[in-house]
Design a protein around this motif. Structure first.
Motif, short mmCIF file in Angstrom:
data_model
loop_
_atom_site.label_atom_id
_atom_site.label_comp_id
_atom_site.label_asym_id
_atom_site.label_seq_id
_atom_site.Cartn_x
_atom_site.Cartn_y
_atom_site.Cartn_z
N MET A 116 0.83 -1.20 0.00
CA MET A 116 0.00 0.00 0.00
C MET A 116 0.87 1.25 0.00
O MET A 116 1.92 1.28 0.61
CB MET A 116 -0.89 0.04 1.25
N GLU A 117 0.38 2.29 -0.70
CA GLU A 117 1.07 3.56 -0.68
C GLU A 117 0.87 4.24 0.67
O GLU A 117 -0.05 3.92 1.42
CB GLU A 117 0.53 4.46 -1.80
N LYS A 118 1.76 5.19 0.97
CA LYS A 118 1.61 5.95 2.20
C LYS A 118 0.28 6.68 2.17
O LYS A 118 -0.09 7.32 1.18
CB LYS A 118 2.76 6.95 2.34
N GLN A 119 -0.45 6.58 3.27
CA GLN A 119 -1.77 7.16 3.35
C GLN A 119 -1.69 8.68 3.47
O GLN A 119 -0.81 9.22 4.12
CB GLN A 119 -2.49 6.60 4.57
N LYS A 120 -2.63 9.37 2.81
CA LYS A 120 -2.67 10.82 2.90
C LYS A 120 -3.42 11.21 4.18
O LYS A 120 -4.60 10.91 4.33
CB LYS A 120 -3.36 11.44 1.68
N VAL A 121 -2.71 11.86 5.08
CA VAL A 121 -3.30 12.33 6.33
C VAL A 121 -3.26 13.85 6.33
O VAL A 121 -2.20 14.46 6.16
CB VAL A 121 -2.54 11.78 7.56
N ILE A 122 -4.43 14.45 6.50
CA ILE A 122 -4.55 15.91 6.49
C ILE A 122 -4.75 16.39 7.92
O ILE A 122 -5.75 16.04 8.57
CB ILE A 122 -5.75 16.35 5.62
N ILE A 123 -3.79 17.16 8.45
CA ILE A 123 -3.95 17.79 9.75
C ILE A 123 -4.69 19.09 9.50
O ILE A 123 -4.10 20.08 9.05
CB ILE A 123 -2.59 18.04 10.44
N SER A 124 -5.97 19.09 9.79
CA SER A 124 -6.85 20.17 9.35
C SER A 124 -6.96 21.28 10.38
O SER A 124 -7.11 21.03 11.57
CB SER A 124 -8.25 19.60 9.06
N ARG A 125 -6.92 22.50 9.87
CA ARG A 125 -7.25 23.67 10.69
C ARG A 125 -8.44 24.42 10.10
O ARG A 125 -8.89 25.41 10.66
CB ARG A 125 -6.03 24.58 10.82
N GLU A 126 -8.93 23.95 8.97
CA GLU A 126 -10.12 24.51 8.34
C GLU A 126 -10.86 23.33 7.70
O GLU A 126 -10.54 22.90 6.59
CB GLU A 126 -9.75 25.56 7.29
N LEU A 127 -11.80 22.79 8.45
CA LEU A 127 -12.44 21.52 8.07
C LEU A 127 -13.12 21.60 6.72
O LEU A 127 -13.02 20.66 5.92
CB LEU A 127 -13.43 21.11 9.16
N HIS A 128 -13.80 22.70 6.44
CA HIS A 128 -14.51 22.83 5.17
C HIS A 128 -13.55 22.69 4.00
O HIS A 128 -13.79 21.91 3.06
CB HIS A 128 -15.24 24.18 5.12
N ALA A 129 -12.45 23.41 4.04
CA ALA A 129 -11.48 23.38 2.94
C ALA A 129 -10.82 22.01 2.83
O ALA A 129 -10.62 21.50 1.72
CB ALA A 129 -10.42 24.46 3.15
N SER A 130 -10.50 21.40 3.97
CA SER A 130 -9.84 20.09 3.95
C SER A 130 -10.74 19.03 3.35
O SER A 130 -10.29 18.20 2.54
CB SER A 130 -9.44 19.69 5.38
N LEU A 131 -12.02 19.04 3.73
CA LEU A 131 -12.94 18.04 3.20
C LEU A 131 -13.23 18.28 1.73
O LEU A 131 -13.28 17.33 0.93
CB LEU A 131 -14.24 18.05 4.01
N ALA A 132 -13.38 19.53 1.35
CA ALA A 132 -13.62 19.84 -0.07
C ALA A 132 -12.46 19.36 -0.93
O ALA A 132 -12.66 18.79 -2.02
CB ALA A 132 -13.83 21.35 -0.24
N GLU A 133 -11.23 19.57 -0.45
CA GLU A 133 -10.05 19.11 -1.19
C GLU A 133 -10.03 17.59 -1.31
O GLU A 133 -9.75 17.04 -2.39
CB GLU A 133 -8.79 19.59 -0.47
#
Length: 349
Positions: free
Chosen positions: A1-18
């Motif tokens: 498996m490839e390294k998983q993309k983990v997003i440390i979010s400080r703006e949930l709307h933008a992180s989820l949209a991305e």
């Protein structure tokens, strides 16, 4: 498996949209349980990127991590027209990310999924690393597959709604990550005020904890070698958890904390783990987690449950032990008498 993309979010709307934009899909689904439906979904359901998402709800708590629940998810996906090009967002704790990941991995031989963990435990453990599954036949995570989420979004905004017990449950996994990493990380963890947490400091600590797990998982995605380091405290911890499931269920992290007590004792006994660090860690666990009442009469059942651990080879019970903080020694065994001695230590400490 490839390294998983983990997003440390400080703006949930933008992180989820991305994250959603990166997954080409025809239909969008969101999986919640009865608790996250009420408490967490309102934080994201009005986002533009969630427009048109169809909701699937299952029962809350680990008691619903079952074949019946996953069959319900598959039935709902089919009823609402999901295809192999659909996308599912798993919004919840470890039960949701484990079960939802497995449901997505198997439906039409696999659809994409995104994990948004809403508990500390799921942020630092269940949602990251590609393990998915359900409980079966009275055993934890007996059925499942390895499969990464497309993205995992970590945002401590969800921790503002979390009760003390669930916060502590996740913190036990962070404590484990400190023990298998560095003395500095361990020292910060045992010195942190988890009862009145500073969420900005905790978010940094969560990111560091996830980085420890990711580094190990990237080296060994299917647990053939060093990934077994992540099982520190889990051989006996899962036995405690399965034992409690037959009586009064306990949170996963509490069982892991109690398992760490026993397995640090075995480490001190067999691989030279320093007793001062053991006692300091045990004191932290005793202060915050208490203990489950067991007697010598319960030892045979606990030992039998340990034989079902997925790290075992045949009937030999397999442990991950430590020679010191960060000195990981996998594939260790212990005699029945040594394990009973560790259980004695747990009861008496």
């Amino acid at each position: 498996m490839e390294k998983q993309k983990v997003i440390i979010s400080r703006e949930l709307h933008a992180s989820l949209a991305e994250a959603i934009a990166e997954c080409k899909h025809d239909r969008l689904f969101v999986l919640v349980d009865e608790t996250t439906d009420k408490v967490c979904l309102p934080l994201i359901e009005h986002f533009e990127c969630m427009k048109g998402a169809q909701k699937i709800v299952i029962g809350a708590t680990d008691n619903n991590k079952t074949l019946e629940s996953i069959a319900h998810v598959w039935s709902e996906l089919g009823r609402m027209g999901a295809t192999r090009h659909s996308l599912m967002v798993n919004l919840g704790g470890g039960m949701i990310t484990d079960l939802g990941g497995f449901a997505a991995s198997a439906f039409k031989r696999g659809i994409q999924f995104i994990n948004i963990p809403t508990t500390l435990l799921s942020m630092v453990d269940a949602s990251v690393g590609g393990k998915t599954g359900i409980n079966f036949n009275g055993l934890k995570n007996e059925i499942g597959v390895f499969n990464n989420a497309q993205s995992v979004i970590l945002d401590t905004v969800f921790l503002e709604t979390m009760d003390r017990e669930n916060m502590l449950s996740g913190y036990a996994e962070m404590l484990k990550h400190g023990l298998i990493n560095t003395r500095a990380m361990w020292a910060e963890l045992v010195g942190f005020d988890i009862e009145r947490p500073d969420l900005s400091q905790l978010q940094r600590m969560v990111a560091e904890s996830v980085a420890v797990k990711q580094r190990i998982v990237t080296k060994d995605p299917t647990e053939r070698g060093i990934r077994k380091a992540l099982n520190l405290g889990h051989t006996i911890g899962h036995a405690y958890e399965s034992f409690a499931m037959r009586r009064t269920p306990v949170l996963h992290g509490y069982a892991v904390a109690w398992g760490i007590v026993c397995e640090l004792y075995l480490s001190a006994l067999k691989t030279g783990f320093p007793t001062d660090v053991m006692h300091q860690t045990v004191a932290f666990i005793k202060e915050h987690y208490g203990k489950m009442e067991i007697t010598c009469d319960d030892y045979p059942e606990l030992l039998e449950l340990m034989t079902h651990d997925k790290k075992n080879i045949g009937t030999t019970i397999n442990f991950t032990l430590l020679g010191g903080i960060g000195d990981i020694i996998i594939n260790q065994t212990a005699t029945k008498e040594e394990i009973q001695e560790a259980l004695d230590f747990y009861r008496e400490c």
